[in-house]
Write an enzyme that holds these catalytic residues in place. Structure first.
Site, PDB file in Angstrom:
ATOM      1  NE  ARG A  66      -6.436  22.245  28.786  1.00 31.24           N
ATOM      2  CZ  ARG A  66      -5.738  22.907  27.741  1.00 31.24           C
ATOM      3  NH1 ARG A  66      -4.944  23.516  27.849  1.00 31.24           N
ATOM      4  NH2 ARG A  66      -6.095  22.457  26.425  1.00 31.24           N
TER       5      ARG A  66
ATOM      6  CG  HIS B 256      -4.105  18.411  26.798  1.00 28.02           C
ATOM      7  ND1 HIS B 256      -5.219  18.098  27.060  1.00 28.02           N
ATOM      8  CD2 HIS B 256      -3.417  17.323  26.451  1.00 28.02           C
ATOM      9  CE1 HIS B 256      -5.420  16.928  27.020  1.00 28.02           C
ATOM     10  NE2 HIS B 256      -4.567  16.228  26.731  1.00 28.02           N
TER      11      HIS B 256
ATOM     12  CE1 TYR C 264      -4.882  25.539  23.700  1.00 31.81           C
ATOM     13  CE2 TYR C 264      -3.008  24.382  22.650  1.00 31.81           C
ATOM     14  CZ  TYR C 264      -3.853  24.622  23.655  1.00 31.81           C
ATOM     15  OH  TYR C 264      -3.696  23.819  24.882  1.00 31.81           O
TER      16      TYR C 264
END
Ligand SMILES: Cc1ncc(C[n+]2csc(CCOP(=O)(O)OP(=O)(O)O)c2C)c(N)n1
Ligand SMILES: [Mg+2]
Lengths: 338, 388
Positions: free
Chosen positions: B282, B286, B295
């Site tokens: 992706r 998110h 992250y």
């Protein structure tokens, strides 16, 4: 009229539904060849074949989620959770999908199904086999929640549940499974949303449901010796709830005790008590009192009789209904912040 | 011997699925290939043809390209609408176009799709009105499209719960004599949820025609795949349930369509469920509300940019003579028109009716809901009078 057990009436209801409606499928754990651990599905697989009545993998979320998909495809699943506490793995499916699909899709999808749950105690069962889990379901909009207390109701309410356009959690009081009663099948009793006066009386109303109904009736019988003539109302369907019949009764008698086997705190009994006092305030001669299970995890078999609402506890509670119009001594010593 | 990923890989050296499983190893026919199936190199160069996964027809690939371009434009527009406050939140699937569109193209219109929140692009690719798809995120109702008419379940947020619905739906369809296939999307993280396992297991036991399609985009919000599983890869989860499985390069559109076409055919032929894992990434956070820099580092994201599925397919189709500048421009124009139409329609303020709150809780409202409806009606009337 014939004498039969509630278990037999439930079995007959399932058989008649399978016979009359090809869309009905009955499945769960051990419901096939064995006929269920309580034998409620006894003989159904032999009679209707293993495509209509079948065992599934041991996975309650799976069973209920599978039923969601089957209902989406146009079938009518009737699933059995083996015991009350073993339905908890399915709770996410029930709360997030079964209860909500109609609403989420503005009525474009609906998932009519029946989730049968043998529930509550009084059978000397070991832990995790005796929970009264009705509050979880009754607190979940989108579910109908039904619990029969008589043999005729067991048959009629289960048939109605299977025909209902909405999902129904059908709570079967385990301790009444093998109690006998008079019934003429196929019985058709009052529809969903109607409470029934099981015993007429003039002095106070006992409101009860499911496993607490026979206890309430017993207490009403015993109360005659104390000079009280008690009315007993059987709620039958927790959702939809019949405010009218209960309020009518309490307005007549002026006093009310709500009896539930479940632990009392934040329970269905609390909801009923609140609704009664909202509606009947000016007719009440006493606060609405409750008799419930204790607020403890369901106790070990040798201790359950202390936990469960008993005739004595009900009569002690009736005695506190302000017959002499004096403050209830219990609240003078308890429940104060001081 | 410990079962390190390496050890498992060595134990399964074949690169082609045999027609019948080896008699000696009952799991052999179920295991995925040790490397993800790939038909195009990341730069779009075709790899040698293989007979287990024949290349889909060129017309299908051209249509796939068109839908990927439109889908990506839709995705960008949805992200923009979020920035303008038109949507409460948007989970982008940028970078996952081959998976989103490939899954839809592998199915018939009367097959069922069980999407998650990530699948908005797949749904518009299925022809569902983008405004109806975005109803959920705009907030005027939950599911904006008609799931029964579109054969597409509401986008599912409780992770993995849709996996069991797909099993039930697919079994129910075959029980009633219909050859419908159900495809359930699921993310890498959600394969750790119990309902994924219960769904795959139910589908296997009941031989339900379901394709479980895992888009392994490497993260569940911030949590990397290594925290979800110690399996060699997620496609290895099928074997424990007796479900044949495959892994595919999820940024290779040709391979994704080829593998899913085969999986769907397997299910439709009555052989039961199939599990496909697509390795993808992706590119966006998110959701718009997420900060992915906390992250993952920029180098990692950049490396995936080089494997862009849209560019990869474009290069290939151009080389095949199936696409030229004019066609690319025409498709880009379609995508712009699509986005402009969406933008315009999303600018209109939706009308919501508080009285509709009581309509679809039950088939008929309970007496308690009727009471509450009257209370709200009175409140609204009083408020309207106050305004007047
Ligand atoms: C049962 C449940 N737990 C937690 C969440 C919150 N949540 C939403 S998306 C997500 C990550 C899922 O990751 P993955 O399955 O990899 O799918 P992706 O978002 O990457 O497409 C989480 C934890 C949820 N929606 N449902
Ligand atoms: Mg992920």
């Amino acid at each position: 009229m014939a004498t039969m057990t509630m278990a037999k009436a439930l079995n007959a209801a399932l058989a008649d539904a399978l016979l009359e409606d090809d869309r009905v499928l009955v499945f769960g754990e051990d419901v096939g060849q064995l006929g269920g651990v309580f034998r409620i599905t006894d003989g159904l697989q032999a009679r209707f074949g293993d495509k209509r009545c079948f065992d599934t993998p041991l996975a309650e979320a799976g069973i209920v989620g599978f039923a969601v998909g089957l209902a989406m495809s146009g079938l009518r699943p009737v699933v059995e959770m083996q015991f009350d506490a073993f339905a908890y793995p399915a709770f996410e499916q029930i709360a997030s999908h079964v209860a909500k699909l109609r609403n989420r899709t503005r009525g474009k999808l609906s998932v009519p199904m029946v989730i049968r749950v043998p529930y509550a105690g009084g059978i000397g069962g070991v832990e995790h086999h005796c929970d009264s889990s009705e509050a979880y379901y009754a607190h979940t909009p989108g579910l109908k929640v039904v619990t029969p207390a008589t043999v005729s109701d067991a048959y009629s309410l289960l048939r109605e549940a299977i025909d209902d356009p909405d999902p129904v959690v059908f709570l079967e009081p385990k301790k009444l499974y093998f109690a006998s009663g008079e019934a003429q099948l196929p019985a058709r009793t009052e529809p969903f949303g109607r409470a029934v006066v099981r015993r007429a009386g003039t002095d106070a109303t006992l409101v009860a449901y499911g496993p607490a109904v026979p206890v309430a009736l017993e207490a009403a019988e015993a109360a005659r010796e104390e000079g009280w003539d008690l009315e007993v109302v059987d709620v039958r369907t927790l959702v939809p709830f019949d405010d009218g019949t209960i309020a009518d009764s309490v307005r007549r008698t002026g006093r009310c005790v709500v009896i539930s086997e479940a632990q009392g705190f934040a329970g269905v009994g609390a909801e009923i008590a609140a609704r009664v006092q909202e509606r009947c305030f000016h007719a009440l001669h006493a606060p609405v009192l409750r008799v419930s299970g204790l607020d403890i995890p369901y106790p070990a078999p040798m201790l359950e009789h202390t936990h469960l609402p008993s005739v004595d506890r009900i009569l002690d509670t009736v005695a506190r209904l302000q017959w002499d119009d004096q403050p209830d001594p219990r609240w003078l010593t308890q429940g104060s912040a001081a | 011997m410990t079962t390190t990923p390496q050890a498992v890989r060595r134990a399964s050296p074949r690169t082609r699925r045999p027609a019948t499983p080896a008699a000696t190893d009952p799991a052999a026919g179920l295991l995925p290939q040790t490397e993800p199936v790939r038909l195009l190199d990341p730069d779009g160069t075709p790899l040698p043809a293989r007979d287990d996964y024949p290349e889909p027809p060129i017309e299908a690939l051209r249509e796939m390209y068109r839908r990927m371009v439109v889908g990506r434009r839709f995705d960008t527009q949805a992200t923009a609408l979020t920035k303008q406050g038109r949507l409460a939140v948007y989970p982008s699937s940028r970078g996952q176009e081959a998976c989103q569109v490939g899954a839809v193209l592998a199915l018939r219109d009367d097959d069922w799709v069980f999407p998650t929140y990530r699948e908005s692009m797949a749904l518009v690719s299925r022809g569902i009105d983008p405004v109806e798809v975005l109803t959920l995120l705009r907030g005027d109702w939950h599911c904006g499209y008609d799931p029964a008419a579109r054969r597409t379940a509401p986008q599912c947020t409780p992770l993995a719960t849709q996996c069991v619905h797909a099993a039930g739906l697919a079994y129910g369809e075959s029980y009633q004599g219909r050859d419908t296939v159900a495809l359930a999307f699921i993310g890498d993280g959600a394969t750790s949820e119990g309902d994924f396992h219960e769904g795959v297991n139910f589908a296997a036991v009941f031989k339900a025609p379901v394709v479980y399609f895992v888009q392994n985009n490497k993260y569940a919000i911030s949590v990397p795949l290594s925290r979800q599983t110690a399996a060699p890869s997620l496609a290895y989860k099928g074997v424990g349930y007796g479900v044949p499985s495959e892994q595919v390069d999820g940024n290779d559109p040709v391979a994704v369509l080829a593998v899913l076409t085969r999986a769907v055919a397997h299910a439709r032929a009555g052989h039961g469920p199939y599990l496909v894992e697509a390795h993808t990434y992706r590119m966006e956070p998110h959701t718009n509300a997420d900060d992915a820099t906390r992250y993952r580092d920029a180098d990692e994201v950049e490396a995936w940019r080089d494997r862009d599925p849209v560019a990869r397919l474009e290069t290939y189709l151009r080389a095949r003579g199936a696409l030229d500048d004019a066609a690319v421009a025409e498709i880009a124009g379609q995508a712009e028109a699509y986005a402009a139409d969406l933008r315009e329609r999303m600018n209109a303020q939706p009308t919501v009716d508080p009285m509709s709150l009581f309509d679809h809780v039950y088939a008929e409202p309970t007496p308690q809901l009727v009471e509450q409806r009257e209370q709200v009606r009175a409140e609204l009337a009083a408020a309207a009078e106050g305004d007047a």
